[in-house]
Design a protein around this motif. Structure first.
Motif, short mmCIF file in Angstrom:
data_model
loop_
_atom_site.label_atom_id
_atom_site.label_comp_id
_atom_site.label_asym_id
_atom_site.label_seq_id
_atom_site.Cartn_x
_atom_site.Cartn_y
_atom_site.Cartn_z
N LEU A 1 33.12 44.02 34.32
CA LEU A 1 33.68 42.72 34.71
C LEU A 1 35.20 42.77 34.85
CD1 LEU A 1 32.97 39.77 35.34
CD2 LEU A 1 33.26 39.27 32.90
N LEU B 1 26.37 35.43 31.83
CA LEU B 1 26.31 36.81 31.33
C LEU B 1 25.00 37.51 31.68
CD1 LEU B 1 27.97 36.29 27.85
CD2 LEU B 1 28.66 38.03 29.49
N MET C 1 29.63 45.09 29.91
CA MET C 1 30.23 44.02 30.71
C MET C 1 31.75 44.12 30.70
SD MET C 1 29.56 41.17 32.51
CE MET C 1 28.02 40.40 32.02
#
Length: 641
Positions: free
Chosen positions: A185, A165, A181
């Motif tokens: 992602l 991460l 994220m």
């Protein structure tokens, strides 16, 4: 709040006699619902119930920002039942309260302030206090959960993108939050086609450089990236976009930071007292006492917690080999044999079996994956038949042999063809994942890209060939972040991936190749339905060492559905190269790593080849005469032109 007010509150408990019985028997696997800090209402007064296991304490009190860290304000009561659990209800505090336990031990005048082993959240390191958290989140992944059994079964494709991460991508020089994220992602994983994301440990850890493998908060996502709800949102959005989530989990050892589990109540409560069993020489950390029943309850509760509260689809269990062997990384005289005089850690074996049994019972659709680097038998065998009960195991032998082979200059590869053929001898002894993980791109090992020999063109061709071989070999797949586009530099946890490389032709085409492999792997049943069965694989030829070529068939459940795969591990193109096939008709070229769109030279088979009745190898009545590109892999499927 005055001292008098805080000490006159009516005693309150979430624990029942059944809870205590299960805890002491080592069979309470949802302790996170009872121990730790919980926001409750007691006689109409809202506050927080605290409970901590400290059987060798003389006194325990809750200290925090709500009582100016005064040891005398909120003393805890030790339960009468001999469980060693201390409790307190502190009124008029709630979400966000910062706290520790002040422990005075019966032993050696030991006094210490400890974080909560069951804390749902922690302060940002180097601060070390726990934080009260209400895990209140409305999940939207019900559609995903309904089909989890189908997605996690051995017949389904599993292509895992392994992510750290803190170093995947940065923003303004710092970490992305969990929420940021989630957007970035999800989009990227959908582009590249992976079915799952595996996060290096998100559990709170005091030392960032441990990558999470020195876990201290076994019930808390790291605060470095935001709040608990942020991590829930990240998992939720991945699920809503048909992407599974696997979490690295570390029950093998824990750091010896004073505010953590070590020497918790003035005794070796969680760890073995004898350093020959309780201290890990490689990682300078503490080893859990798997024979202590309360410790078993603690660890299995942690596993349950991530599957339950954070909707993880599976756990990858780190360093299983270090748990199985008493002499792991120890010299003669530095370890204690088991009761039978052997080197097997019987208590750890029993713990792993129990953990897998209970996860299978309570979360039947979840997956457990062992990182086990030895030839321990039946890691994925059922507990009933003497196995450890994992669903899958990393195939470290395949990884080492394949990378050793690929490092060779192509002119020397003919002397090492056994490195490729050997893996099939044991490929179906366990249910394997093929890992090209973070461990292979750190500590001076270089990137996967720079393990490839040759000039820039050959490095990329070798890399495409390696991934093609991996995706067509039996077993599920795992690739560490950055490897999908051929990052040349070794992974550095302090920096983000070199995203600027995607502006360069070769790297952009490498990413496109990875995405194409994922698409092919998911769309072709022959590449995933029989990953764990001998019927899913058949050699065509592994004897052509002189030309460094191997060829094989992959079969779906319907054996008429098969792919013929051919790998050329030299930069010399092979024309009119003959392979055997089981059927006549037209065989369409469905994969070619040398296609120009992926950065290759463009040599291939004009869309496919018609099988001829010429026999091959004494086993096949038909064969194909193909063009085999340099440092290339091609695959053919019988079908329409």
């Amino acid at each position: 709040m005055s001292k008098q007010q805080s000490n006159t509150n009516t005693h309150f408990s979430l624990l029942t006699e059944q809870d205590i019985y299960l805890f002491r028997e080592g069979n309470h696997f949802r302790l996170y619902e009872k121990l730790g800090a919980h926001i409750v209402e007691n006689n109409g007064v809202k506050g927080v119930y605290f409970a901590v296991w400290a059987p060798n304490a003389k006194s325990v009190s809750v200290i925090g920002d709500f009582n100016d860290w005064d040891n005398d304000v909120n003393s805890m009561n030790c339960r009468w039942d001999g469980s060693g659990i201390w409790e307190a209800f502190v009124p008029e505090i709630g979400d966000g309260a910062v706290y520790k336990y002040h422990i005075v031990s019966h032993h050696k005048d030991y006094t210490v302030d400890k974080g909560d082993p069951f804390a749902f959240y922690w302060e940002q390191p180097p601060r070390t206090a726990s934080v009260v958290k209400d895990l209140n989140y409305k999940w939207k992944d019900s559609a995903w959960k309904k089909r989890l059994a189908e997605r996690n079964c051995g017949k389904s494709p599993m292509s895992v993108y392994e992510v750290h991460l803190g170093s995947w991508k940065h923003k303004d020089g710092g970490f992305l939050s969990y929420a940021e994220m989630a957007d970035e992602l999800v989009k990227y994983v959908k582009e590249t086609g992976f079915t799952h994301v595996e996060f290096l440990p998100v559990m709170e850890h005091p030392f960032y450089g441990s990558w999470g493998y020195q876990t201290l908060g076994y019930f808390a996502p790291s605060c470095r990236f935001g709040e608990c709800e942020g991590f829930m949102e990240l998992v939720d959005k991945l699920h809503q976009n048909e992407i599974g989530v696997i979490l690295d989990w570390v029950p093998s050892h824990f750091p010896n930071d004073e505010h953590g589990l070590v020497y918790f109540d003035g005794t070796h409560l969680y760890e073995h007292s004898d350093p020959k069993k309780g201290f890990h020489p490689d990682w300078k950390s503490c080893i859990f006492n798997y024979g202590r029943k309360e410790v078993r309850s603690f660890l299995i509760s942690s596993a349950f917690f991530w599957l339950d509260k954070y909707h993880a689809d599976g756990l990858r269990v780190d360093a299983v080999a270090s748990m199985l062997y008493l002499d792991y990384s120890r010299n003669e005289g530095e370890w204690i044999p088991n009761e039978n005089g052997g080197r097997e850690n019987l208590e750890a074996i029993d713990f792993l079996r129990r953990m897998n049994e209970m996860i299978s019972e309570e979360f039947p659709d979840a997956t457990t994956i062992a990182e086990e680097s030895t030839s321990w038998p039946m890691v994925t065998g059922s507990v009933d038949t003497g196995g450890l009960g994992f669903d899958m195991k990393w195939n470290m032998g395949w990884m080492h042999d394949t990378l050793d082979y690929m490092r060779n200059d192509p002119v020397h590869r003919k002397f090492h063809q056994d490195k490729l053929s050997f893996s099939i001898w044991y490929a179906f002894t366990e249910r394997f994942v093929l890992p090209l993980s973070h461990d292979e791109v750190v500590h001076g090992k270089g990137s996967i890209f720079n393990k490839m020999p040759g000039d820039e063109w050959q490095k990329f061709a070798n890399l495409r060939l390696l991934y093609g071989y991996m995706f067509t070999h039996p077993g599920k797949k795992l690739l560490f972040m950055g490897s999908e586009f051929g990052q040349p530099s070794e992974w550095n946890h302090d920096w983000q991936l070199d995203w600027g490389l995607l502006d360069k032709d070769y790297h952009a085409k490498m990413k496109l190749w990875t995405g194409n492999l994922n698409w092919l792997y998911k769309s072709q049943a022959a590449l995933h339905q029989r990953d764990f069965h001998t019927e899913g694989f058949e050699w065509i030829d592994f004897h052509d060492m002189e030309q460094s070529v191997i060829s094989y068939l992959r079969y779906a459940d319907d054996k008429d559905d098969c792919l013929a795969v051919v790998c050329n591990f030299t930069p010399v193109p092979r024309y009119n190269y003959r392979i055997g096939v089981p059927k006549d008709g037209f065989w369409k070229e469905v994969m070619n790593s040398d296609a120009k769109e992926f950065g290759g030279s463009g040599q291939g088979n004009m869309g496919g080849v018609e099988a001829s009745p010429a026999a091959f190898g004494g086993r096949f009545d038909h064969s194909l005469s193909i063009t085999l590109p340099p440092l290339g892999i091609v695959a053919f499927k019988r079908g329409e032109k």
